[in-house]
Design an enzyme around this catalytic site. Structure first.
Site, PDB file in Angstrom:
ATOM      1  N   ASP A 275       0.872  -1.173   0.000  1.00 24.40           N
ATOM      2  CA  ASP A 275       0.000   0.000   0.000  1.00 24.40           C
ATOM      3  C   ASP A 275       0.914   1.229   0.000  1.00 24.40           C
ATOM      4  O   ASP A 275       1.388   1.679   1.044  1.00 24.40           O
ATOM      5  CB  ASP A 275      -0.896  -0.012   1.239  1.00 24.40           C
ATOM      6  CG  ASP A 275      -1.891   1.143   1.264  1.00 24.40           C
ATOM      7  OD1 ASP A 275      -1.669   2.148   0.551  1.00 24.40           O
ATOM      8  OD2 ASP A 275      -2.884   1.048   2.010  1.00 24.40           O
TER       9      ASP A 275
ATOM     10  N   GLU B 146       1.127   2.358  13.040  1.00 26.72           N
ATOM     11  CA  GLU B 146       0.099   2.339  11.998  1.00 26.72           C
ATOM     12  C   GLU B 146      -1.053   1.534  12.590  1.00 26.72           C
ATOM     13  O   GLU B 146      -1.145   0.331  12.399  1.00 26.72           O
ATOM     14  CB  GLU B 146       0.660   1.708  10.720  1.00 26.72           C
ATOM     15  CG  GLU B 146      -0.231   1.916   9.512  1.00 26.72           C
ATOM     16  CD  GLU B 146      -1.340   0.879   9.435  1.00 26.72           C
ATOM     17  OE1 GLU B 146      -2.401   1.093  10.072  1.00 26.72           O
ATOM     18  OE2 GLU B 146      -1.153  -0.132   8.756  1.00 26.72           O
TER      19      GLU B 146
ATOM     20  N   GLU C 120     -10.757  -3.117  14.983  1.00 23.23           N
ATOM     21  CA  GLU C 120      -9.651  -3.829  15.640  1.00 23.23           C
ATOM     22  C   GLU C 120      -9.189  -3.142  16.922  1.00 23.23           C
ATOM     23  O   GLU C 120      -8.432  -3.708  17.695  1.00 23.23           O
ATOM     24  CB  GLU C 120      -8.447  -4.040  14.710  1.00 23.23           C
ATOM     25  CG  GLU C 120      -8.758  -4.956  13.543  1.00 23.23           C
ATOM     26  CD  GLU C 120      -7.564  -5.197  12.634  1.00 23.23           C
ATOM     27  OE1 GLU C 120      -7.549  -6.221  11.945  1.00 23.23           O
ATOM     28  OE2 GLU C 120      -6.645  -4.353  12.614  1.00 23.23           O
TER      29      GLU C 120
ATOM     30  N   HIS D 159      -5.359   0.032   1.096  1.00 26.10           N
ATOM     31  CA  HIS D 159      -5.880  -1.274   1.510  1.00 26.10           C
ATOM     32  C   HIS D 159      -7.048  -1.140   2.476  1.00 26.10           C
ATOM     33  O   HIS D 159      -7.775  -2.102   2.712  1.00 26.10           O
ATOM     34  CB  HIS D 159      -4.768  -2.131   2.125  1.00 26.10           C
ATOM     35  CG  HIS D 159      -4.416  -1.775   3.536  1.00 26.10           C
ATOM     36  ND1 HIS D 159      -3.621  -0.685   3.868  1.00 26.10           N
ATOM     37  CD2 HIS D 159      -4.764  -2.351   4.714  1.00 26.10           C
ATOM     38  CE1 HIS D 159      -3.491  -0.625   5.176  1.00 26.10           C
ATOM     39  NE2 HIS D 159      -4.171  -1.627   5.721  1.00 26.10           N
TER      40      HIS D 159
END
Length: 357
Positions: free
Chosen positions: A56, A149, A158, A297
């Site tokens: 990405d 990240e 998440e 992504h």
């Protein structure tokens, strides 16, 4: 030729195998939250997901540019890389002149990260630590910079943000930096009749049978996909901005929204996307995951509506979005949207709930 008794014996054996498989599946489905968390980390043990993220270019080159073009921020600094993966951000920081980098990774990829660090000659600068941020002990009392990240689909999926904020509160110096330090979530609306017909309304009647119970489930599951910018019907609305350096660890929020139609069209779904910013750089840097930007992504998160909204140019959809962690698995997200349209050709008011799993 197989006898009737042999056939029966084979049938019994197959039934026993099926029963054992069902029992195993039931045991797996009854797993506790710790198992769900372990599954999350295990998913990052395979190289495929790291390949997707590294390729990405929007994501990885932005981090590389932020670090390499702002070496004055990293010179002789202690850096903590939260969720280091392959260690790419740690290597960027080491090359930019960091005094030492602690790369924390909970998945089995930590072993590969250590090999990668050694292979590139940075073992004296980068220390890879395997474990959860909430459980490990760093060899230092404080760090100057936290880089991570952490963003998931819909920004918050998440729930890795809470891990970054935990690290910030425990180890970051008073004048330390979190990179990135700002993120924003946006909402817009699209026309998408073909997908809704093929994937959602398909369940209304299947070969003459009512399967609408599955349609309800399909509606409740957000879709992560690339949205063609030509599908966008309304303006975009800023739902939420998060200051990562100052915010509390609770990312739950409820925000109002107002979307104005830019043309006469039909609306089948709402679309969420996010931006991130590095505001402490010499020059403001960041990227967007929106449908009018280069694809990443993360793509976009599509929330299909039960109704088809017939909207005229200038008319508005007003409502609110509530976002919270799922009580059983905090890495999942529960989303509730209230929306209404009081237009010339549509008069609708509805509440819909979604679950990102």
């Amino acid at each position: 030729m197989e006898t009737q008794q042999n056939k029966q014996d084979n049938l019994n054996q197959n039934m026993d195998k099926a029963a054992a498989a069902a029992a195993a599946a039931a045991a797996a489905s009854s797993s506790d939250d710790e198992t769900s968390a372990d599954y999350y980390f295990d998913s990052y043990s395979h190289f495929g997901i790291h390949e997707e993220m590294l390729k990405d270019v929007v994501r990885t080159k932005t981090y590389q540019n932020v670090i390499y073009r702002n070496k004055f921020l990293f010179k002789d600094k202690i850096v903590l890389d939260v969720g280091a993966g392959t260690g790419i951000l740690s290597l960027f920081c080491a090359k930019a002149g960091a005094k030492h980098v602690y790369a924390v990774e909970c998945s089995h990829m930590a072993g590969k990260a250590q090999e990668i660090v050694k292979a590139n000659g940075y073992s004296n600068v980068v220390t890879v630590l395997k474990g959860k941020i909430e459980e490990i002990d760093l060899p230092v009392a404080q760090v100057d910079i936290i880089v991570s990240e952490w963003m998931g689909y819909f920004l918050l999926y998440e729930n890795m943000l809470s891990t970054v904020l935990f690290a910030r509160d425990k180890w970051l110096t008073g004048n330390g930096l979190v990179l990135p330090d700002s993120s924003s979530l946006y909402l817009t609306a699209i026309e998408d009749a073909d997908y809704k017909e093929e994937k959602i309304d398909f369940w209304k009647k299947v070969y003459g049978f009512d399967m609408s119970c599955i349609r309800k489930q399909a509606l409740a599951e957000p879709v992560v996909d690339i949205v063609n910018q030509n599908q966008i019907v309304t303006d975009c609305f800023l739902l939420k901005t998060m200051d990562i350096s100052k915010m509390t660890r609770d990312a739950t929020f409820t925000a109002p929204f107002k979307l104005v139609a830019e043309r006469d069209d039909y609306i089948h779904a709402l679309v969420a996307y996010f931006d991130v910013s590095f505001t402490q750089c010499h020059k403001l840097t960041g990227f967007s995951t929106g449908p009018r930007s280069r694809a990443t992504h993360w793509k976009q998160t599509i929330l299909y509506l039960d109704d088809v909204l017939t909207i005229c140019q200038g008319e508005t959809i007003v409502g609110s979005m509530a976002v919270s962690q799922n009580t059983k698995n905090p890495r999942d997200i529960d989303i509730t949207i209230k929306y209404s349209l009081n237009g010339r050709r549509s008069l609708i008011s509805r509440t819909q709930s979604y679950k990102m799993r």
